[in-house]
Design a protein around this motif. Structure first.
Motif, PDB file in Angstrom:
ATOM      1  N   ASP A 136       0.839  -1.093  -0.028  1.00 49.20           N
ATOM      2  CA  ASP A 136      -0.004   0.133   0.023  1.00 49.20           C
ATOM      3  C   ASP A 136       0.932   1.255   0.048  1.00 49.20           C
ATOM      4  N   ASP A 137       2.058   0.956   0.584  1.00 50.46           N
ATOM      5  CA  ASP A 137       2.827   2.334   0.373  1.00 50.46           C
ATOM      6  C   ASP A 137       4.083   2.242  -0.404  1.00 50.46           C
ATOM      7  N   GLY A 138       4.308   1.231  -1.267  1.00 47.05           N
ATOM      8  CA  GLY A 138       5.311   0.981  -2.126  1.00 47.05           C
ATOM      9  C   GLY A 138       6.616   0.507  -1.529  1.00 47.05           C
ATOM     10  N   THR A 139       6.525   0.189  -0.340  1.00 47.28           N
ATOM     11  CA  THR A 139       7.993  -0.326   0.620  1.00 47.28           C
ATOM     12  C   THR A 139       7.742  -1.541   1.510  1.00 47.28           C
ATOM     13  N   THR A 140       6.357  -1.499   1.808  1.00 48.11           N
ATOM     14  CA  THR A 140       6.315  -2.622   2.852  1.00 48.11           C
ATOM     15  C   THR A 140       5.117  -3.664   2.479  1.00 48.11           C
ATOM     16  N   TRP A 141       5.499  -4.987   2.165  1.00 47.82           N
ATOM     17  CA  TRP A 141       4.306  -5.783   1.806  1.00 47.82           C
ATOM     18  C   TRP A 141       3.705  -6.404   3.268  1.00 47.82           C
ATOM     19  N   LYS A 142       2.344  -6.387   3.244  1.00 53.27           N
ATOM     20  CA  LYS A 142       1.711  -6.830   4.342  1.00 53.27           C
ATOM     21  C   LYS A 142       0.911  -8.131   4.049  1.00 53.27           C
ATOM     22  N   GLU A 143       0.790  -8.731   4.904  1.00 51.78           N
ATOM     23  CA  GLU A 143       0.023 -10.041   4.762  1.00 51.78           C
ATOM     24  C   GLU A 143      -1.338 -10.187   5.287  1.00 51.78           C
ATOM     25  N   LEU A 144      -2.465 -10.188   4.251  1.00 51.88           N
ATOM     26  CA  LEU A 144      -3.750 -10.370   4.526  1.00 51.88           C
ATOM     27  C   LEU A 144      -4.361 -11.583   5.043  1.00 51.88           C
ATOM     28  N   PRO A 145      -5.451 -11.903   5.257  1.00 54.15           N
ATOM     29  CA  PRO A 145      -6.092 -13.156   5.480  1.00 54.15           C
ATOM     30  C   PRO A 145      -6.131 -13.917   4.185  1.00 54.15           C
ATOM     31  N   PRO A 146      -5.723 -15.258   4.688  1.00 51.58           N
ATOM     32  CA  PRO A 146      -5.440 -16.080   3.251  1.00 51.58           C
ATOM     33  C   PRO A 146      -6.736 -16.830   2.755  1.00 51.58           C
ATOM     34  N   MET A 147      -6.577 -17.154   1.262  1.00 52.05           N
ATOM     35  CA  MET A 147      -7.802 -17.828   0.886  1.00 52.05           C
ATOM     36  C   MET A 147      -8.564 -19.023   1.544  1.00 52.05           C
ATOM     37  N   PRO A 148      -9.691 -19.194   1.588  1.00 53.81           N
ATOM     38  CA  PRO A 148     -10.046 -20.529   2.142  1.00 53.81           C
ATOM     39  C   PRO A 148      -9.478 -21.752   1.937  1.00 53.81           C
ATOM     40  N   LYS A 149      -8.798 -22.035   0.698  1.00 52.41           N
ATOM     41  CA  LYS A 149      -8.028 -23.390   0.544  1.00 52.41           C
ATOM     42  C   LYS A 149      -6.970 -22.590  -0.558  1.00 52.41           C
ATOM     43  N   PRO A 150      -5.877 -23.382  -0.688  1.00 54.56           N
ATOM     44  CA  PRO A 150      -4.580 -23.109  -1.474  1.00 54.56           C
ATOM     45  C   PRO A 150      -5.217 -22.867  -2.941  1.00 54.56           C
ATOM     46  N   ASP A 151      -4.813 -21.917  -3.736  1.00 47.94           N
ATOM     47  CA  ASP A 151      -5.470 -22.035  -5.024  1.00 47.94           C
ATOM     48  C   ASP A 151      -4.312 -21.316  -5.868  1.00 47.94           C
ATOM     49  N   SER A 152      -4.109 -21.961  -7.188  1.00 47.31           N
ATOM     50  CA  SER A 152      -3.171 -21.313  -7.977  1.00 47.31           C
ATOM     51  C   SER A 152      -4.071 -21.446  -9.600  1.00 47.31           C
ATOM     52  N   HIS A 153      -2.903 -20.982 -10.717  1.00 53.86           N
ATOM     53  CA  HIS A 153      -3.711 -20.733 -11.969  1.00 53.86           C
ATOM     54  C   HIS A 153      -4.736 -20.119 -11.789  1.00 53.86           C
ATOM     55  N   ILE A 154      -4.678 -18.841 -11.240  1.00 55.63           N
ATOM     56  CA  ILE A 154      -5.971 -18.060 -11.132  1.00 55.63           C
ATOM     57  C   ILE A 154      -5.414 -16.701 -11.694  1.00 55.63           C
ATOM     58  N   GLU A 155      -4.306 -16.340 -12.608  1.00 53.33           N
ATOM     59  CA  GLU A 155      -4.088 -15.202 -12.728  1.00 53.33           C
ATOM     60  C   GLU A 155      -5.050 -14.252 -13.632  1.00 53.33           C
ATOM     61  N   PHE A 156      -5.912 -15.131 -14.279  1.00 52.84           N
ATOM     62  CA  PHE A 156      -6.898 -14.413 -15.139  1.00 52.84           C
ATOM     63  C   PHE A 156      -8.492 -14.948 -14.719  1.00 52.84           C
ATOM     64  N   ALA A 157      -8.497 -15.465 -13.527  1.00 54.65           N
ATOM     65  CA  ALA A 157      -9.644 -15.938 -12.859  1.00 54.65           C
ATOM     66  C   ALA A 157     -10.445 -15.158 -12.093  1.00 54.65           C
TER      67      ALA A 157
END
Length: 425
Positions: free
Chosen positions: A303-324
């Motif tokens: 949000d500020d360009g310098t610090t990554w923050k971790e938010l609540p995770p997805m209900p299950k691991p999920d991949s191949h979703i770049e255009f989903a």
């Protein structure tokens, strides 16, 4: 007095063979039933209320369907790795796509969905763009991509007119990535080049944020090792304002196949995986061989360009979703994907849930289920309806593992791979 004729004895090994044959026929019949029912031409639609935003209108050929709030979960999958409970939805098939795609890309601009490249089979890749019109449920306007543009695992984003296409894999099987980048003017259908990335990447997270084109993560040149690098380039109206990419804050966890979204002036990266198929050493065709993969549910925000923050995770691991994914009414909606391997069979497991991330409360929920589990869906949203097309589907309700890639392209059994499907919000 003549003795009665002795009864012929059937050898024990023939009896055993007969039993095995009967069991085999039963298993084949069950498999064929599952395959045919899972790939039926019938598709469904259902009303789903997000409690915000306009109701929208009925799209072409859609029907009025009552909402079904019945919750459904696993259908015969081993209990140690099951589908998440979700409202049961009814889907409806729309116009069939010109070709099937796996690992393609899609960008929506107004009522048009631009669908790029992708595998047709593991040995054939597409090098053109098809356009789906949400307003009249038609495909048309095909045009070619540049000859040296990647064919799969693309990074892609739009500013509403220009589509920026970043790096990706050039060619079929598991060939190498390219550093070449392009921009498409969707009004004139003209392509122009962009400054190349410092190094090539597979399926990096890509977005436009605060006047800069951001590219991060993905897989390194071996297609397997996750990358952490993060670069940006100043762009405007389809042109690069700089000659070189600028290094930015590396992403905490690397890897390809994740959703990358800008919402409320914040940059979010969702899901993804570490590891992927690799080219077999010495193979002249770069034949793909399986390597270990770890799918994750992490959500990171910058949000500020310098610090990554971790938010609540997805209900299950999920991949191949770049255009989903789509951003609707201050919520992110993500459909399908892949999750961790089944703990017993060790096979890839596809995702059939539709997830919602409320950007106001930062809460995840499961709001429905697709007509089948499917990998690399290409998703769009128009006039109150959610659409998806393309991808690689499961083997049936009781088998979440994927069908072979060739099944996706041929469409002989699973022609619903090539259809656009809609869901009423």
């Amino acid at each position: 007095m003549a003795r009665p004729a002795a009864k012929a004895r059937v050898p024990k090994h023939l009896v055993a063979l007969a039993v095995v044959a009967i069991l085999g026929l039963v298993l084949v019949a069950d498999y064929l039933w599952a395959s045919s029912s899972a790939s039926s031409s019938a598709v469904w639609s259902s009303r789903l209320n997000l409690h915000t935003g306009p109701a929208g209108s009925t799209p072409p050929v859609a029907k009025k369907i009552k909402e079904d709030k019945k919750s459904v979960g696993s259908t015969g999958i081993n209990a140690t790795f099951a589908d998440l409970p979700a409202p049961e939805l009814k889907w409806e098939e729309m116009a069939e796509a010109p070709v099937a795609r796996l690992d393609g890309a899609a960008i929506q601009i107004k009522n048009l969905l631009y669908v790029f490249a992708g595998y047709g089979t593991i040995n054939h890749v597409h090098s053109h763009v098809d356009i789906y019109n949400f307003s009249d449920n038609t495909w048309g306007g095909r045009f070619d991509m540049p000859e040296d543009m990647a064919h799969s695992h693309l990074g892609m984003v739009t500013d509403g007119r220009f589509i920026y296409v970043v790096t990706g894999q050039y060619g079929p099987q598991c060939r190498g990535p390219t550093t070449r980048n392009f921009v498409l003017d969707t009004e004139t259908k003209e392509w122009r080049g962009m400054p190349p990335l410092p190094v090539p990447r597979y399926a990096p997270a890509t977005q436009l944020w605060r006047g800069r084109l951001h590219v991060m993560g993905g897989s390194k040149e071996d297609r397997h090792e996750p990358a952490l690098e993060h670069w940006s380039l100043a762009v405007k109206d389809g042109k690069a304002l700089e000659k070189e990419w600028r290094s930015e804050k590396p992403i905490p966890r690397g890897g390809p196949h994740r959703a990358c979204v800008v919402a409320n002036d914040k940059l979010l990266v969702i899901g993804g995986q570490e590891g992927d198929f690799m080219a077999k050493p010495g193979s002249p065709i770069f034949k793909c061989v399986r390597r270990s993969e770890v799918v994750y549910s992490n959500v990171y925000m910058l949000d500020d360009g310098t610090t990554w923050k971790e938010l609540p995770p997805m209900p299950k691991p999920d991949s191949h979703i770049e255009f989903a994914w789509v951003n609707v009414n201050n919520s992110l909606v993500i459909a399908g994907g892949t999750t961790d391997k089944h703990p017993i069979t060790k096979k890839m497991v596809l995702v059939g849930e539709v997830f919602r991330f409320n950007l106001g409360t930062l809460e995840w929920s499961v709001i429905g289920r697709l007509p089948f589990r499917i990998k690399t869906t290409l998703v769009g949203y128009w006039d109150g309806w959610l659409y998806f097309t393309s991808g690689q589907r499961d083997k049936g309700p009781k088998d979440p593992s994927p069908k072979k890639v060739k099944w996706v392209a041929l469409g002989t059994v699973c022609h619903c791979h090539r259809c656009v499907v809609c869901l009423f919000f």
